[in-house]
Design a protein around this motif. Sequence first.
Motif, PDB file in Angstrom:
ATOM      1  N   ILE A 156       0.842  -1.198   0.000  1.00  0.00           N
ATOM      2  CA  ILE A 156       0.000   0.000   0.000  1.00  0.00           C
ATOM      3  C   ILE A 156       0.879   1.250   0.000  1.00  0.00           C
ATOM      4  O   ILE A 156       2.080   1.177   0.261  1.00  0.00           O
ATOM      5  N   SER A 157       0.262   2.376  -0.269  1.00  0.00           N
ATOM      6  CA  SER A 157       1.000   3.638  -0.249  1.00  0.00           C
ATOM      7  C   SER A 157       1.249   4.081   1.192  1.00  0.00           C
ATOM      8  O   SER A 157       0.616   3.588   2.135  1.00  0.00           O
ATOM      9  N   ASP A 158       2.153   5.025   1.344  1.00  0.00           N
ATOM     10  CA  ASP A 158       2.429   5.572   2.676  1.00  0.00           C
ATOM     11  C   ASP A 158       1.167   6.187   3.276  1.00  0.00           C
ATOM     12  O   ASP A 158       0.878   6.010   4.469  1.00  0.00           O
ATOM     13  N   ALA A 159       0.405   6.909   2.457  1.00  0.00           N
ATOM     14  CA  ALA A 159      -0.820   7.549   2.946  1.00  0.00           C
ATOM     15  C   ALA A 159      -1.862   6.504   3.337  1.00  0.00           C
ATOM     16  O   ALA A 159      -2.551   6.654   4.355  1.00  0.00           O
ATOM     17  N   ALA A 160      -1.976   5.446   2.547  1.00  0.00           N
ATOM     18  CA  ALA A 160      -2.919   4.373   2.884  1.00  0.00           C
ATOM     19  C   ALA A 160      -2.518   3.717   4.202  1.00  0.00           C
ATOM     20  O   ALA A 160      -3.381   3.376   5.018  1.00  0.00           O
ATOM     21  N   THR A 220     -12.428   2.301  16.660  1.00  0.00           N
ATOM     22  CA  THR A 220     -13.821   2.417  16.235  1.00  0.00           C
ATOM     23  C   THR A 220     -13.996   3.150  14.912  1.00  0.00           C
ATOM     24  O   THR A 220     -15.102   3.230  14.404  1.00  0.00           O
ATOM     25  N   GLY A 221     -12.935   3.700  14.389  1.00  0.00           N
ATOM     26  CA  GLY A 221     -13.006   4.480  13.168  1.00  0.00           C
ATOM     27  C   GLY A 221     -12.597   5.913  13.435  1.00  0.00           C
ATOM     28  O   GLY A 221     -12.528   6.350  14.590  1.00  0.00           O
ATOM     29  N   CYS A 222     -12.315   6.637  12.380  1.00  0.00           N
ATOM     30  CA  CYS A 222     -11.894   8.024  12.544  1.00  0.00           C
ATOM     31  C   CYS A 222     -12.272   8.830  11.314  1.00  0.00           C
ATOM     32  O   CYS A 222     -12.614   8.273  10.272  1.00  0.00           O
ATOM     33  N   GLN A 223     -12.204  10.137  11.459  1.00  0.00           N
ATOM     34  CA  GLN A 223     -12.552  11.025  10.365  1.00  0.00           C
ATOM     35  C   GLN A 223     -11.313  11.366   9.544  1.00  0.00           C
ATOM     36  O   GLN A 223     -10.206  11.459  10.081  1.00  0.00           O
ATOM     37  N   GLN A 224     -11.527  11.590   8.261  1.00  0.00           N
ATOM     38  CA  GLN A 224     -10.434  11.946   7.373  1.00  0.00           C
ATOM     39  C   GLN A 224      -9.711  13.198   7.851  1.00  0.00           C
ATOM     40  O   GLN A 224      -8.483  13.264   7.820  1.00  0.00           O
ATOM     41  N   LYS A 225     -10.451  14.187   8.305  1.00  0.00           N
ATOM     42  CA  LYS A 225      -9.842  15.448   8.734  1.00  0.00           C
ATOM     43  C   LYS A 225      -8.902  15.232   9.912  1.00  0.00           C
ATOM     44  O   LYS A 225      -7.871  15.892  10.017  1.00  0.00           O
ATOM     45  N   ASP A 226      -9.234  14.295  10.778  1.00  0.00           N
ATOM     46  CA  ASP A 226      -8.380  14.018  11.934  1.00  0.00           C
ATOM     47  C   ASP A 226      -7.069  13.358  11.519  1.00  0.00           C
ATOM     48  O   ASP A 226      -6.016  13.641  12.088  1.00  0.00           O
ATOM     49  N   ILE A 227      -7.135  12.484  10.531  1.00  0.00           N
ATOM     50  CA  ILE A 227      -5.919  11.843  10.018  1.00  0.00           C
ATOM     51  C   ILE A 227      -5.023  12.897   9.370  1.00  0.00           C
ATOM     52  O   ILE A 227      -3.817  12.938   9.610  1.00  0.00           O
ATOM     53  N   ALA A 228      -5.626  13.757   8.567  1.00  0.00           N
ATOM     54  CA  ALA A 228      -4.862  14.822   7.905  1.00  0.00           C
ATOM     55  C   ALA A 228      -4.175  15.700   8.936  1.00  0.00           C
ATOM     56  O   ALA A 228      -2.991  16.029   8.798  1.00  0.00           O
ATOM     57  N   GLN A 248      -3.488  14.965  12.208  1.00  0.00           N
ATOM     58  CA  GLN A 248      -2.527  14.216  13.029  1.00  0.00           C
ATOM     59  C   GLN A 248      -1.202  13.994  12.321  1.00  0.00           C
ATOM     60  O   GLN A 248      -0.139  14.065  12.935  1.00  0.00           O
ATOM     61  N   TYR A 249      -1.253  13.741  11.014  1.00  0.00           N
ATOM     62  CA  TYR A 249      -0.028  13.425  10.282  1.00  0.00           C
ATOM     63  C   TYR A 249       0.456  14.559   9.389  1.00  0.00           C
ATOM     64  O   TYR A 249       1.394  14.379   8.614  1.00  0.00           O
ATOM     65  N   ALA A 250      -0.190  15.713   9.499  1.00  0.00           N
ATOM     66  CA  ALA A 250       0.204  16.900   8.730  1.00  0.00           C
ATOM     67  C   ALA A 250       0.285  16.605   7.235  1.00  0.00           C
ATOM     68  O   ALA A 250       1.269  16.918   6.564  1.00  0.00           O
ATOM     69  N   ILE A 251      -0.746  15.938   6.735  1.00  0.00           N
ATOM     70  CA  ILE A 251      -0.856  15.690   5.307  1.00  0.00           C
ATOM     71  C   ILE A 251      -2.180  16.299   4.828  1.00  0.00           C
ATOM     72  O   ILE A 251      -3.075  16.548   5.626  1.00  0.00           O
ATOM     73  N   SER A 252      -2.279  16.532   3.546  1.00  0.00           N
ATOM     74  CA  SER A 252      -3.474  17.201   3.034  1.00  0.00           C
ATOM     75  C   SER A 252      -4.701  16.289   3.119  1.00  0.00           C
ATOM     76  O   SER A 252      -4.589  15.059   3.061  1.00  0.00           O
ATOM     77  N   ARG A 253      -5.857  16.925   3.230  1.00  0.00           N
ATOM     78  CA  ARG A 253      -7.113  16.168   3.221  1.00  0.00           C
ATOM     79  C   ARG A 253      -7.280  15.444   1.887  1.00  0.00           C
ATOM     80  O   ARG A 253      -7.847  14.365   1.834  1.00  0.00           O
ATOM     81  N   GLN A 254      -6.786  16.063   0.817  1.00  0.00           N
ATOM     82  CA  GLN A 254      -6.874  15.455  -0.507  1.00  0.00           C
ATOM     83  C   GLN A 254      -6.088  14.145  -0.542  1.00  0.00           C
ATOM     84  O   GLN A 254      -6.547  13.150  -1.108  1.00  0.00           O
ATOM     85  N   VAL A 288      -5.400  12.213   2.051  1.00  0.00           N
ATOM     86  CA  VAL A 288      -6.151  11.252   2.870  1.00  0.00           C
ATOM     87  C   VAL A 288      -7.366  10.748   2.096  1.00  0.00           C
ATOM     88  O   VAL A 288      -7.663   9.548   2.103  1.00  0.00           O
ATOM     89  N   ASN A 289      -8.047  11.648   1.404  1.00  0.00           N
ATOM     90  CA  ASN A 289      -9.223  11.260   0.632  1.00  0.00           C
ATOM     91  C   ASN A 289      -8.853  10.281  -0.485  1.00  0.00           C
ATOM     92  O   ASN A 289      -9.538   9.266  -0.682  1.00  0.00           O
ATOM     93  N   SER A 290      -7.763  10.560  -1.196  1.00  0.00           N
ATOM     94  CA  SER A 290      -7.325   9.655  -2.273  1.00  0.00           C
ATOM     95  C   SER A 290      -6.971   8.279  -1.718  1.00  0.00           C
ATOM     96  O   SER A 290      -7.365   7.250  -2.293  1.00  0.00           O
ATOM     97  N   ALA A 291      -6.242   8.260  -0.619  1.00  0.00           N
ATOM     98  CA  ALA A 291      -5.866   6.982   0.000  1.00  0.00           C
ATOM     99  C   ALA A 291      -7.110   6.241   0.487  1.00  0.00           C
ATOM    100  O   ALA A 291      -7.222   5.016   0.320  1.00  0.00           O
ATOM    101  N   SER A 292      -8.053   6.975   1.040  1.00  0.00           N
ATOM    102  CA  SER A 292      -9.291   6.366   1.543  1.00  0.00           C
ATOM    103  C   SER A 292     -10.094   5.742   0.409  1.00  0.00           C
ATOM    104  O   SER A 292     -10.608   4.625   0.538  1.00  0.00           O
ATOM    105  N   LYS A 293     -10.194   6.459  -0.701  1.00  0.00           N
ATOM    106  CA  LYS A 293     -10.937   5.935  -1.857  1.00  0.00           C
ATOM    107  C   LYS A 293     -10.283   4.650  -2.371  1.00  0.00           C
ATOM    108  O   LYS A 293     -10.968   3.683  -2.709  1.00  0.00           O
ATOM    109  N   SER A 294      -8.957   4.646  -2.426  1.00  0.00           N
ATOM    110  CA  SER A 294      -8.225   3.459  -2.879  1.00  0.00           C
ATOM    111  C   SER A 294      -8.476   2.274  -1.939  1.00  0.00           C
ATOM    112  O   SER A 294      -8.712   1.147  -2.405  1.00  0.00           O
TER     113      SER A 294
END
Length: 149
Positions: free
Chosen positions: A32-36, A48-56, A58-64, A66-72
């Motif tokens: 998998i990718s680093d973002a995934a 229990t799960g988390c929101q995309q914005k929180d991942i972005a 926490q790891y100082a990465i863009s929401r975009q 995180v969104n791309s990795a999530s979709k994959s």
Amino acid sequence: MDFYQDREFKAFDYIYKRLDDLYHAIALKIGISDAAFLVLYSIAESGTGCQQKDIAYQYAISRQTVNSASKSLEEKGLIQLSPSKGRNMLLTFTETGKAFAKKNILPVIDMENAAFNALTPTEQKELLRLAEKYVTAFTHATKAFLHQE
């Protein structure tokens, strides 16, 4: 233009890069990718799960990113995305994702814990204290630069 980087800071930078390279190697190993990896890690860590914005955040990465990795990951059947508050999406494991995380993500968390526990409690506190002191000092040092026009 003269360029100078303190030798000790260069060593610190090298250590940080080695750590980053380890996580990259882990992500490659499990396919998998680093973002995934960060998305799966965050879900596993939350339990229990988390929101995309929180991942972005926490790891100082863009929401975009995180969104791309999530979709994959959703396409691979490892996670599901559900509407959450506002425009936010809640990420949770599918049954396949739980099995994948148990095999590939939880062992990494165990390795991290083992590495951290190789330090004495005093060393652990000192490492955290010094890392926080460095980040605070660097944050202060960058304020003027980041806010100039």
